[in-house]
Scaffold this motif. Sequence first.
Motif, PDB file in Angstrom:
ATOM      1  N   ASP A   1      -4.874   4.739  -6.613  1.00 42.12           N
ATOM      2  CA  ASP A   1      -3.534   5.182  -6.254  1.00 42.12           C
ATOM      3  C   ASP A   1      -2.496   4.488  -7.105  1.00 42.12           C
ATOM      4  OD1 ASP A   1      -3.799   6.918  -3.798  1.00 42.12           O
ATOM      5  OD2 ASP A   1      -5.070   5.218  -3.291  1.00 42.12           O
ATOM      6  N   ARG A   2      -2.712   3.205  -7.321  1.00 47.71           N
ATOM      7  CA  ARG A   2      -1.758   2.458  -8.128  1.00 47.71           C
ATOM      8  C   ARG A   2      -2.512   1.633  -9.143  1.00 47.71           C
ATOM      9  NH1 ARG A   2       3.266  -0.539  -5.560  1.00 47.71           N
ATOM     10  NH2 ARG A   2       4.080   1.573  -5.849  1.00 47.71           N
TER      11      ARG A   2
ATOM     12  N   TYR B   1      -6.286   3.652   0.402  1.00 44.77           N
ATOM     13  CA  TYR B   1      -5.484   3.249  -0.751  1.00 44.77           C
ATOM     14  C   TYR B   1      -6.283   2.340  -1.695  1.00 44.77           C
ATOM     15  CZ  TYR B   1      -1.029   1.903  -2.988  1.00 44.77           C
ATOM     16  OH  TYR B   1       0.014   1.715  -3.854  1.00 44.77           O
TER      17      TYR B   1
ATOM     18  N   ALA C   1      -3.687   7.988   3.339  1.00 47.03           N
ATOM     19  CA  ALA C   1      -2.721   7.062   2.758  1.00 47.03           C
ATOM     20  C   ALA C   1      -1.338   7.430   3.265  1.00 47.03           C
ATOM     21  CB  ALA C   1      -2.774   7.109   1.234  1.00 47.03           C
TER      22      ALA C   1
ATOM     23  N   GLU D   1      -5.636  -1.517   4.668  1.00 49.69           N
ATOM     24  CA  GLU D   1      -5.161  -0.205   4.255  1.00 49.69           C
ATOM     25  C   GLU D   1      -5.975   0.303   3.060  1.00 49.69           C
ATOM     26  OE1 GLU D   1      -3.219   0.966   6.361  1.00 49.69           O
ATOM     27  OE2 GLU D   1      -2.587   2.730   5.291  1.00 49.69           O
TER      28      GLU D   1
ATOM     29  N   SER E   1       2.775   6.910   2.834  1.00 43.12           N
ATOM     30  CA  SER E   1       3.613   6.539   1.693  1.00 43.12           C
ATOM     31  C   SER E   1       4.460   5.289   1.916  1.00 43.12           C
ATOM     32  CB  SER E   1       4.504   7.707   1.284  1.00 43.12           C
ATOM     33  OG  SER E   1       5.493   7.890   2.249  1.00 43.12           O
TER      34      SER E   1
ATOM     35  N   ALA F   1       0.539   6.656  -6.880  1.00 41.72           N
ATOM     36  CA  ALA F   1       1.530   5.680  -6.414  1.00 41.72           C
ATOM     37  C   ALA F   1       2.125   4.903  -7.582  1.00 41.72           C
ATOM     38  CB  ALA F   1       0.902   4.724  -5.403  1.00 41.72           C
TER      39      ALA F   1
ATOM     40  N   GLY G   1       3.526   2.644   3.355  1.00 43.62           N
ATOM     41  CA  GLY G   1       2.703   1.440   3.338  1.00 43.62           C
ATOM     42  C   GLY G   1       2.623   0.816   4.725  1.00 43.62           C
TER      43      GLY G   1
ATOM     44  N   HIS H   1      -5.598  -0.027  -5.204  1.00 49.97           N
ATOM     45  CA  HIS H   1      -4.791  -0.574  -6.296  1.00 49.97           C
ATOM     46  C   HIS H   1      -5.768  -1.254  -7.254  1.00 49.97           C
ATOM     47  CE1 HIS H   1      -1.108  -3.279  -7.513  1.00 49.97           C
ATOM     48  NE2 HIS H   1      -1.963  -3.187  -8.503  1.00 49.97           N
TER      49      HIS H   1
ATOM     50  N   ALA I   1       1.761   6.351  -1.924  1.00 50.57           N
ATOM     51  CA  ALA I   1       0.827   7.478  -1.968  1.00 50.57           C
ATOM     52  C   ALA I   1       0.746   8.084  -0.581  1.00 50.57           C
ATOM     53  CB  ALA I   1      -0.554   7.029  -2.411  1.00 50.57           C
TER      54      ALA I   1
ATOM     55  N   SER J   1       0.856  -1.181   0.000  1.00 52.57           N
ATOM     56  CA  SER J   1       0.000   0.000   0.000  1.00 52.57           C
ATOM     57  C   SER J   1       0.890   1.227   0.000  1.00 52.57           C
ATOM     58  CB  SER J   1      -0.885  -0.013   1.236  1.00 52.57           C
ATOM     59  OG  SER J   1      -0.092  -0.162   2.392  1.00 52.57           O
TER      60      SER J   1
END
Lengths: 276, 438
Positions: free
Chosen positions: B160-161, B138, B37, B103, B39, B216, B41, B140, B25, B22
């Motif tokens: 974010d990703r 977060y 979030a 997360e 960064s 991210a 993780g 993804h 971001a 995670s």
Amino acid sequence: MFKTTALAYTYDGSFEGLLCCVFESYEWKETPLAIHSDGDGQGLLLESKWIETDSVKAGRVLRSIPLKISPEAEELVRLGFWSNAADKEMLLLNFLYLGFTHGRKVMNMLADDTVSALNKAVQQLRREGHHYLGFVRFSVYGPVMAAVIEPRGYILPVIEDHFCDRFQNESFMIYDKTHGMALLHQPGRQAIIPLQEWTPPEPDEAEAAYRRLWQGFYNAIGIKQRRNDRLRASLMPKRYWKQLPEMNGNPPALPALAARQERTARRLKSGQRELQ
Amino acid sequence: MDMMEKLEILTASAKYDVACTSSGASRSGQSGSLGNAVSMGICHSFAADGRCISLLKVLMTNGCIYDCAYCVNRKSNPTRRAAFTPEEIANLTMQFYRRNYIEGLFLSSGIMRSPDYTTEQLIAALELLRNVYNFRGYIHVKAIPGADDVLLSRLGLLADRMSVNIELPSQESLNRLAPDKSKQSILKPMGLIKSKITENSSDLVKYKHAPRFAPAGQSTQMIVGATPDTDYQILNLTEGLYKKYGLKRIFYSAYTPVVEDSLLPALDTKPPLLREHRLYQADWLLRFYGFEAKELLDEAAPNFNPLLDPKCSWAINHREQFPVEINRAPYETLLRVPGIGVRSAQRILKARKAGSLDFYALKKLGVVLKRAQFFITCKGKPLEGLKVGEHTLLRSLMSGQELAKFQLPEVEQLSFFDDSYMAALPEASTAATFGKGV
Ligand code: SF4
């Protein structure tokens, strides 16, 4: 640094109290044999001097740390005080002797016994704090949520900002059972207060259902062929398990999906309609 | 089908996607919404296989119109199918997040009807989370190859990703095992994501409040051991992807046989965990230690030695660069010493400012000397009493303990003195004189 006296200092266990011990040591140019907080039941063998907590003296010591050493040193001292290092009071006193002698350079003296022991203690505290960012588990009781933790170090102030920022709209409590303290948060307000005892209420039906779903997810996400208990226990030490719903009651070892489905269906049949 | 059964099916079929980080971001919370979030993780739990659980990782559906040979969800595999509605995904994410179980969300999917339709479903779930539930945690999300650019762009503004899995490291392997996919169809969305991220960062300079596109970054995953591709091929591809597509992370997934197929390793094949571990170590060397793929492997030795970590292998083959003087060597050089990692190197730099260091001081700093001792001097002197015989050197460098910790099943079968691996190590005589002057 100074002549060692045959005395121990006893203080009230507060951060300010410890700063007053530092003040005392400088005032009398003496180094105590030990420093004990009055609650810890130690120091019975040594004659000891009671150090009264005085916020003026404490303030003078505190202000001199960023001035004469560095702001980072002040942070290190605060965090060191929250750690559970054995003899942390003497460690902090020795660190401050070094700091007031060498100035900001002390922060680079990583090979010194005192500096390295203090850094280690602080790293451990930080690591535990970081662990708890993930391992805190809230139970939802209607409009409020609560969690119980049992950390070794006093990490509530370390995790406070994170949770208050993340859950700005929530009313919640994180109860530190080890230290008898609780972080309370309501939208716009937060505080850490002493709390000697608290027993979480029984979960209601919705709460119990989400715990079961989480356990179901936990068991389904592991890959059977890669099972590695030792690795798991090193990344998530067993002392955390007690408060983790997914680890409670000796979780089944990655059960085969099919075998569980029937059981699960039976369990969930009653009163779970809002989840379907 | 009840919620529990659905969740179990759609989790079990998502678990082979190894990415669960995670990170990358950073976003603070906001009044009126839930979440933020961080960064670096955060891991919220660890599964029985020791992997970090950070995100609620599920598929929207495990039904798929494609037939990739290595995949449990392939069309021709007779397995139970299930699907979440966007509403169910959003609700479960919120409930788990509030309890601090997770997360955020990792959402992927089999292909329903078409790549476009599938992407629309993903968008519906994320829009619900972001715009109706005001979720700031977060996310993804998988970009579905073959989906329309406009849809992928919308998806990226909600997540974010993003990731597109390469899965198989070469075109030949793709042709064999994933006939519906081509290298082109995978690289195209990757390129699109990259250009969107670049475009977005220049927008952000102009308008501070421009919506962020996948802040991210993007990642991908490769399966290791399903095909004959070598470590050298994989690492070269890795390096190219980091450079060309600016990927944040590449994940390696030791192939776990899930379906019987004549083109694949047999069902009782153990996942090559040790090989996966070595690839992660090498990946680390590329990203943080200034190594290049061609320094670590070549055509002649295209696979990593299972007994030595990649940095040790490199050091043994570059004895002329050692020993390194701890009190003078620059950061980049310290990083190349086996046993010295980023953190140790940084501590050495810091502590050097307060005075010169000897071996005792290094121990105090927390530098582990077991491997490093053979490659360093302190104030011009090697560690006192250091014997560099064939056995001490090899025993110290071989990662026996590290391997034991990973409980790798194949290690037990590996004889430590298996001829083919020993051949890759230096001759006994050269090892004995290794590190001249030591
Ligand atoms: S497209 Fe994805 S889900 Fe479908 S079979 Fe291939 S790998 Fe599996």
